[in-house]
Design a protein around this motif. Structure first.
Motif, PDB file in Angstrom:
ATOM      1  N   ARG A 105      -2.407  -5.696   0.667  1.00 20.75           N
ATOM      2  CA  ARG A 105      -3.705  -5.291   1.237  1.00 20.75           C
ATOM      3  C   ARG A 105      -3.648  -5.412   2.753  1.00 20.75           C
ATOM      4  N   LEU A 106      -4.291  -4.453   3.408  1.00 16.53           N
ATOM      5  CA  LEU A 106      -4.194  -4.339   4.858  1.00 16.53           C
ATOM      6  C   LEU A 106      -5.559  -3.997   5.430  1.00 16.53           C
ATOM      7  N   ASP A 107      -5.968  -4.727   6.462  1.00 15.87           N
ATOM      8  CA  ASP A 107      -7.190  -4.391   7.187  1.00 15.87           C
ATOM      9  C   ASP A 107      -6.826  -3.388   8.277  1.00 15.87           C
ATOM     10  N   LEU A 108      -7.431  -2.218   8.205  1.00 12.81           N
ATOM     11  CA  LEU A 108      -7.151  -1.177   9.182  1.00 12.81           C
ATOM     12  C   LEU A 108      -8.462  -0.777   9.839  1.00 12.81           C
ATOM     13  N   LEU A 109      -8.709  -1.353  11.014  1.00 10.22           N
ATOM     14  CA  LEU A 109      -9.943  -1.120  11.772  1.00 10.22           C
ATOM     15  C   LEU A 109     -11.183  -1.356  10.919  1.00 10.22           C
ATOM     16  N   GLY A 110     -11.150  -2.464  10.182  1.00 13.82           N
ATOM     17  CA  GLY A 110     -12.314  -2.868   9.384  1.00 13.82           C
ATOM     18  C   GLY A 110     -12.390  -2.243   8.013  1.00 13.82           C
ATOM     19  N   GLN A 111     -11.424  -1.418   7.642  1.00 14.55           N
ATOM     20  CA  GLN A 111     -11.404  -0.800   6.316  1.00 14.55           C
ATOM     21  C   GLN A 111     -10.252  -1.360   5.493  1.00 14.55           C
ATOM     22  N   GLU A 112     -10.438  -1.401   4.173  1.00 15.93           N
ATOM     23  CA  GLU A 112      -9.390  -1.901   3.296  1.00 15.93           C
ATOM     24  C   GLU A 112      -8.404  -0.778   2.979  1.00 15.93           C
ATOM     25  N   TRP A 113      -7.150  -1.012   3.328  1.00 20.62           N
ATOM     26  CA  TRP A 113      -6.076  -0.086   3.015  1.00 20.62           C
ATOM     27  C   TRP A 113      -4.971  -0.846   2.301  1.00 20.62           C
ATOM     28  N   GLY A 114      -3.995  -0.130   1.796  1.00 17.91           N
ATOM     29  CA  GLY A 114      -2.838  -0.738   1.166  1.00 17.91           C
ATOM     30  C   GLY A 114      -1.566  -0.380   1.900  1.00 17.91           C
ATOM     31  N   PHE A 115      -0.560  -1.232   1.755  1.00 12.47           N
ATOM     32  CA  PHE A 115       0.760  -1.010   2.331  1.00 12.47           C
ATOM     33  C   PHE A 115       1.784  -1.150   1.216  1.00 12.47           C
ATOM     34  N   GLN A 116       2.661  -0.151   1.070  1.00 14.32           N
ATOM     35  CA  GLN A 116       3.720  -0.226   0.076  1.00 14.32           C
ATOM     36  C   GLN A 116       4.956   0.462   0.617  1.00 14.32           C
ATOM     37  N   TYR A 117       6.104   0.097   0.085  1.00 11.73           N
ATOM     38  CA  TYR A 117       7.316   0.844   0.406  1.00 11.73           C
ATOM     39  C   TYR A 117       7.452   2.005  -0.566  1.00 11.73           C
ATOM     40  N   SER A 118       7.937   3.126  -0.063  1.00  7.58           N
ATOM     41  CA  SER A 118       8.001   4.347  -0.858  1.00  7.58           C
ATOM     42  C   SER A 118       9.021   4.239  -1.980  1.00  7.58           C
ATOM     43  N   PRO A 119       8.690   4.736  -3.176  1.00  8.65           N
ATOM     44  CA  PRO A 119       9.688   4.750  -4.262  1.00  8.65           C
ATOM     45  C   PRO A 119      10.819   5.729  -4.003  1.00  8.65           C
ATOM     46  N   TYR A 120      10.664   6.626  -3.006  1.00  9.86           N
ATOM     47  CA  TYR A 120      11.689   7.631  -2.727  1.00  9.86           C
ATOM     48  C   TYR A 120      12.579   7.266  -1.542  1.00  9.86           C
ATOM     49  N   ALA A 121      12.116   6.419  -0.649  1.00  5.29           N
ATOM     50  CA  ALA A 121      12.928   5.854   0.441  1.00  5.29           C
ATOM     51  C   ALA A 121      13.788   6.897   1.136  1.00  5.29           C
ATOM     52  N   TYR A 122      13.154   7.804   1.856  1.00  7.86           N
ATOM     53  CA  TYR A 122      13.872   8.860   2.564  1.00  7.86           C
ATOM     54  C   TYR A 122      14.574   8.359   3.819  1.00  7.86           C
ATOM     55  N   PHE A 123      14.158   7.199   4.330  1.00  3.94           N
ATOM     56  CA  PHE A 123      14.744   6.664   5.560  1.00  3.94           C
ATOM     57  C   PHE A 123      14.474   5.169   5.589  1.00  3.94           C
ATOM     58  N   ASN A 124      14.962   4.487   6.628  1.00  5.99           N
ATOM     59  CA  ASN A 124      14.894   3.032   6.701  1.00  5.99           C
ATOM     60  C   ASN A 124      13.442   2.524   6.689  1.00  5.99           C
ATOM     61  N   GLU A 125      13.159   1.620   5.747  1.00  4.88           N
ATOM     62  CA  GLU A 125      11.838   0.993   5.611  1.00  4.88           C
ATOM     63  C   GLU A 125      10.721   2.024   5.450  1.00  4.88           C
ATOM     64  N   HIS A 126      11.018   3.100   4.755  1.00  5.35           N
ATOM     65  CA  HIS A 126      10.029   4.161   4.494  1.00  5.35           C
ATOM     66  C   HIS A 126       8.845   3.568   3.733  1.00  5.35           C
ATOM     67  N   CYS A 127       7.683   3.643   4.329  1.00  4.41           N
ATOM     68  CA  CYS A 127       6.511   3.016   3.735  1.00  4.41           C
ATOM     69  C   CYS A 127       5.325   3.973   3.722  1.00  4.41           C
ATOM     70  N   ILE A 128       4.329   3.604   2.940  1.00  2.74           N
ATOM     71  CA  ILE A 128       3.115   4.397   2.792  1.00  2.74           C
ATOM     72  C   ILE A 128       1.908   3.488   3.048  1.00  2.74           C
ATOM     73  N   PHE A 129       0.990   3.963   3.861  1.00  2.00           N
ATOM     74  CA  PHE A 129      -0.292   3.302   4.091  1.00  2.00           C
ATOM     75  C   PHE A 129      -1.336   4.129   3.343  1.00  2.00           C
ATOM     76  N   LEU A 130      -2.067   3.516   2.415  1.00  2.00           N
ATOM     77  CA  LEU A 130      -2.964   4.291   1.561  1.00  2.00           C
ATOM     78  C   LEU A 130      -4.375   3.711   1.550  1.00  2.00           C
ATOM     79  N   ASP A 131      -5.326   4.607   1.583  1.00  2.00           N
ATOM     80  CA  ASP A 131      -6.741   4.227   1.512  1.00  2.00           C
ATOM     81  C   ASP A 131      -7.017   3.608   0.148  1.00  2.00           C
TER      82      ASP A 131
END
Length: 372
Positions: A76-102
């Motif tokens: 869980r990630l606070d992004l300017l007062g909103q709740e978002w999520g942080f995960q690493y991508s299951p496809y990993a196209y490049f180093n530390e490929h991650c997704i920030f999701l609402d």
């Protein structure tokens, strides 16, 4: 020469007029039809999880039409007062490929808040870039139904590209700006003040959203249907924030029903999917079918028994006619040729071409905002 074509999931650097581009064949993700991507945005979501980016995927056992995510975890990630999520991508196209999701299942939408959130991410995650696919079919990413960004610790070819020329916008003297030497149409902004960068990016987005130039085949609307949006990419470099604003236009024509600024038919044998964020930055994510197909092209080029696909044959014949090919160099020749096709793909997706006329048209758009 027989055997496997060796791009697989490993990047291969190919020199081009714009510097290096990176090529991968991704074996873990199927090729998607652009029309199916557009239709998915309108489709009714299943009840649980609604899409592959929802928080409910965490620990989900999967179903026939939805992959399992049993070992998946989201920070869980606070992004300017909103709740978002942080995960690493299951496809990993490049180093530390991650997704920030609402945390909410809401459609992708590029707004002023998008620019603020991207700059906040690169402030919170030193060394990472953060970017968003655009929010329209044809020029958008593969999932338009859930607002999300991508990031990671990777320096893409577009970041390395220099500027054709530099300037300032009249109302933002503290922000440096320039046109990036790149096959797509990219405005680069740089400055230390995040609020000023966000404000200027929004001015550009709004101007582009409503801008048409029929002489240059730039069309903002068809009746009420919008065609203009942007692909934004943020990073922090040399003590300043950078924000690349890539202009996108998704209108179609009788000549190009898949999209005027989409890969044209003669290169779709290599890439027919939407040109999303990662490709925009110079990393080709090519479909798994090419692993076997390009091996057959190699066999064809060296006059061995082959089962070359019909849609590769004209391209292969052109290569035969223009390059001296032997069993010793065929692999290198084909790798370079694929890189050249990918550059053409990006040029097709670029709104303002690299010609004198194209750059003059780009300048006309910038003048509507006010530059000096």
């Amino acid at each position: 020469m027989t055997g496997k074509f060796s791009f697989e999931n490993e990047a291969v650097i190919q020199d081009s007029l714009y510097g290096d581009v990176e090529i991968t064949i991704n074996l873990s993700k199927p090729e998607k039809d652009p029309k199916a991507i557009a239709a998915a945005k309108q489709a009714k979501a299943s009840s649980y999880p609604k899409c592959q980016l929802c928080m409910e995927n965490e620990g989900y056992q999967g179903r026939i039409d939805h992959p399992a995510r049993a070992n998946h975890r989201i920070i869980r990630l606070d992004l300017l007062g909103q709740e978002w999520g942080f995960q690493y991508s299951p496809y990993a196209y490049f180093n530390e490929h991650c997704i920030f999701l609402d945390h909410q299942h809401v459609p992708m939408q590029i707004t002023q808040e998008t620019f603020a959130q991207l700059l906040e991410i690169v402030d919170q995650f030193p060394g990472y870039f953060a970017g968003s696919n655009s929010d329209l079919p044809i020029v958008g990413g593969s999932i338009l139904t859930h607002n999300h960004y991508q990031g990671g610790r990777h320096v893409f070819p577009m970041e390395k590209a220099g500027l054709d020329y530099s300037f300032h916008f009249k109302d933002f003297p503290e922000i440096s700006a320039g046109i990036v030497k790149w096959p797509m149409s990219v405005i680069r902004l740089a400055g230390k003040d995040k609020e000023e960068l966000v404000a200027l990016a929004e001015v550009i987005r709004q101007a582009w959203r409503h801008y048409s130039d029929p002489e240059s085949d730039v069309l903002a609307f068809s009746q009420e249907e919008p065609h203009h949006t942007v692909t934004p990419i943020a990073r922090k470099r040399r003590g300043q924030f950078e924000l690349d604003i890539v202009l996108r236009d998704n209108h179609t024509s009788q000549q190009f029903p898949d999209g005027v600024y989409h890969p044209h038919p003669d290169v779709q044998h290599i890439k027919k999917e939407n040109i999303g964020l990662i490709e925009v930055m110079g990393l080709a994510i090519l479909p798994p079918r090419l692993k076997g197909e390009l091996a057959e092209v190699e066999n064809y080029l060296t006059n061995q028994y082959n089962e070359i696909a019909d849609y590769h044959k004209a391209w292969a014949d052109d290569l035969k006619a223009s390059v001296d090919i032997s069993p010793d160099n065929v692999h290198q020749v084909l790798q370079k040729a694929v890189g050249q096709v990918f550059v053409r793909v990006l040029e097709d997706a670029g709104v303002y071409k690299r010609s004198q006329e194209g750059q003059a048209a780009f300048h006309r758009f910038l003048e509507t905002i006010g530059i000096e």
